[in-house]
Design a protein around this motif. Structure first.
Motif, PDB file in Angstrom:
ATOM      1  N   MET A 195     -33.341  -1.683  -4.366  1.00 55.62           N
ATOM      2  CA  MET A 195     -33.841  -1.546  -5.736  1.00 55.62           C
ATOM      3  C   MET A 195     -34.792  -0.353  -5.782  1.00 55.62           C
ATOM      4  N   ARG A 251     -23.789  -1.394  -7.743  1.00 49.80           N
ATOM      5  CA  ARG A 251     -24.853  -2.239  -8.274  1.00 49.80           C
ATOM      6  C   ARG A 251     -24.350  -3.577  -8.806  1.00 49.80           C
ATOM      7  N   THR A 285     -30.820  -1.174 -10.689  1.00 44.39           N
ATOM      8  CA  THR A 285     -30.430  -1.334  -9.288  1.00 44.39           C
ATOM      9  C   THR A 285     -29.882  -0.037  -8.715  1.00 44.39           C
TER      10      THR A 285
END
Length: 583
Positions: free
Chosen positions: A244, A378, A420
């Motif tokens: 992240m 992601r 993300t």
């Protein structure tokens, strides 16, 4: 074996076949269609559970009796609705929060569903001969199936949806349909909405003043501007997770850990990882150690020379920091003054519910998908995390958004969660195999530059934080850092989950934590025995940590300048830099 990372003796790998690429292409296609989740492990688990149950007449009788008791409880409620409901949702399940579920006949449907859920929880308890991981996977499968069938998902029998539809004349359904069309289009195109007003990166979030003072293709290093005339002599280097964006630790001004530390008189540096593309598919775990952690450490010690550094790692950043610190200890590198590990695992034998998604078949499935696209994308990671708490993260949100027509309420942590990153193929494969699947680090089989490292070589003080409801890095797994190290160690268990427990700033309501100190070479105490003795303290753990950092801080000195132009480390651009803005 990668030149910089491997095991003392690597396990054998399947031989290459002339048409192996065709198999991998087929596997990649199946992986995309299945959202990155291999069905093999779950089918195998279901078969293992069913076969053991089939030859266990006593267990069958027990489950029949349990089903009978549950049916009688529901029947008693149906006969007299004034009775107290016998079943309650799990603490994290908010699908039945609306008061309408306590009225007739909605309560009966709710209780019938919860009775069935209770039975499946009982049915998937471990049995003699059944592998524990297969019992957990079967429970997970049953839970996912039941979640689809929950009465809360049906507009005609959900009292909250019925009430809202009558109240708005059906406008909630038309708005919900628009939300569904919008989300479906985003899923198909891979696009994301821009950050909502008031949550812009570098303006509202990640807004602590600083400068990028070093950059390579893997990371940017941010040095934050001092906010006090004098600072603790030993700087802090924070290594965030690369799964992240880094700014979970510099979120809003009121809950920014970075801002808090700078305000307490610390010189703070932060790594901001790049968001890898397919061209960076060959980035390795060793690259993240060497060109990430060690390159950042080189820059920090050049800017603030002649003093060791206090290193802080969060989540995967803590794992790679532990690897780097053990390597430094092995090689006689004394540039670390202390190490803090926040919600970071070094042993993965009890790594929580993420292990439901990992075995040889699953890792091979992911490797095929990454082989084709160059990274793990992601949405593929987000789905796995959401499935662990599907009741709240998938179904409650779906009802709110698609049937009640309500927009998602923006929050700083919600914006961060949606921001993300991708995982490069080689690194993620090495991480899954070497750490999650084979647990090499604490098994004495993790080699860096051809030589095995050991966490017991660490002699610097350690500060380790676990969070009570963490389903990514369970606190008992984090606690085991004490089992594999011998040095001075302070352990904190704080209220909250993987992210919320770390964001526990002073003044945060309802917070508590437990804290203990283990002297060097003390005897090991197991987590449950420790929990029974550790007393809860109200408030935030941050001040205690800041005090611990100050004790290792090396005294006070005048605040250093940002960067070091004479050493090729002049400021490049203002924080938060450019990598954090990469789509």
């Amino acid at each position: 074996m990668n030149a910089g990372l491997g095991t003392a003796v690597d396990p054998p790998h399947p031989p290459e076949h002339p048409h192996g690429n065709l198999d991998r292409a087929a596997g990649a296609t199946m992986a995309r269609l299945a959202g990155g989740v291999s069905a093999h492990a779950f089918l195998e688990a279901w078969s293992d559970w069913a076969q053991h149950l089939a030859r266990a007449p006593g267990r069958q009788l027990e489950l029949a009796e349990h089903a009978q008791r549950n049916m009688l409880k529901v029947a008693a409620l149906a006969a007299n609705p004034a009775n107290a409901p016998p079943f309650a949702p799990k603490p994290y399940d908010h699908r039945f929060d609306h008061a309408g579920w306590q009225t007739w006949p909605f309560q009966l449907w709710q209780q019938g569903f919860l009775a069935m859920q209770d039975w499946w929880d009982q049915a998937t308890e471990p049995m003699r001969g059944l592998r524990p991981e297969d019992a957990e996977r079967t429970r997970f499968l049953a839970r996912q199936t039941l979640d689809v069938l929950s009465p809360s998902n049906a507009p005609l029998i959900n009292p909250e949806i019925i009430t809202e539809t009558v109240k708005t004349g059906g406008r909630n359904l038309t708005e919900g349909a628009a939300h569904f069309a919008h989300d479906a289009m985003q899923t198909l195109t891979g696009q994301r909405d821009p950050a909502p007003e008031g949550y812009r990166i570098g303006v509202d979030l990640a807004c602590t003043p600083g400068q990028v003072v070093y950059r390579n293709d893997l990371m940017e290093l941010i040095q934050y501007t001092p906010q006090t005339p004098q600072v603790h002599a030993r700087p802090i280097l924070i290594v965030p997770a690369w799964i992240m964006k880094y700014y979970i630790l510099d979120l809003s001004p009121e809950n920014s850990m970075v801002r808090y530390l700078v305000g307490q008189g610390f010189t703070v540096f932060m790594i901001s990882w790049t968001n890898p593309t397919a061209a960076q598919r060959d980035l390795s775990l060793e690259d993240y150690r060497k060109r990430g952690v060690m390159a950042a450490l080189d820059a920090v010690t050049a800017i603030v020379p002649d003093t060791p550094v206090q290193a802080v790692g969060y989540c995967l950043g803590g794992t790679i920091l532990a690897i780097a610190a053990a390597t430094m200890a092995r090689d006689g590198d004394t540039r670390l003054a202390s190490v803090t590990l926040m919600a970071a695992q070094v042993d993965f034998a009890e790594a929580g519910e993420l292990l439901l998604f990992l075995d040889e078949s699953q890792v091979a499935f992911l490797e095929d998908m990454m082989w084709e696209q160059g990274y793990l994308d992601r949405p593929q990671m987000a789905r796995a995390f959401a499935a662990i708490r599907a009741e709240d993260l998938i179904w409650t949100r779906a009802v709110q958004r698609y049937f009640l027509g309500r927009e998602d309420v923006p929050t700083d942590i919600g914006v961060w969660l949606s921001d993300t990153t991708r995982m490069p193929a080689l690194m993620h494969s090495q991480y899954l195999r070497g750490l999650f699947l084979e647990n090499r680090l604490t098994a004495g089989r993790f080699a860096v530059e051809g030589r095995v490292i050991a966490l017991k070589d660490l002699s610097v003080p350690l500060f380790v934080i676990g969070t009570e409801t963490d389903h990514i890095a369970p606190w008992r797994s984090v606690y085991k850092t004490q089992l594999f190290t011998d040095g001075d160690l302070t352990f904190v268990l704080t209220k909250g989950g993987h992210n919320s427990g770390i964001l526990s700033e002073p003044g945060h309501k309802g917070r508590h934590y437990r804290m203990s100190h283990r002297p060097a070479r003390a005897l090991y105490v197991g987590p449950d025995a420790w929990l029974a003795e550790a007393k809860a303290k109200s408030g935030s753990w941050w001040p205690d940590w800041a005090g611990w950092l100050a004790a290792q801080g090396g005294g006070l000195m005048d605040a250093p300048s940002v960067g070091a132009a004479d050493k090729g480390l002049a400021p490049i651009c203002p924080a938060p830099g450019t990598y954090v803005l990469q789509p």
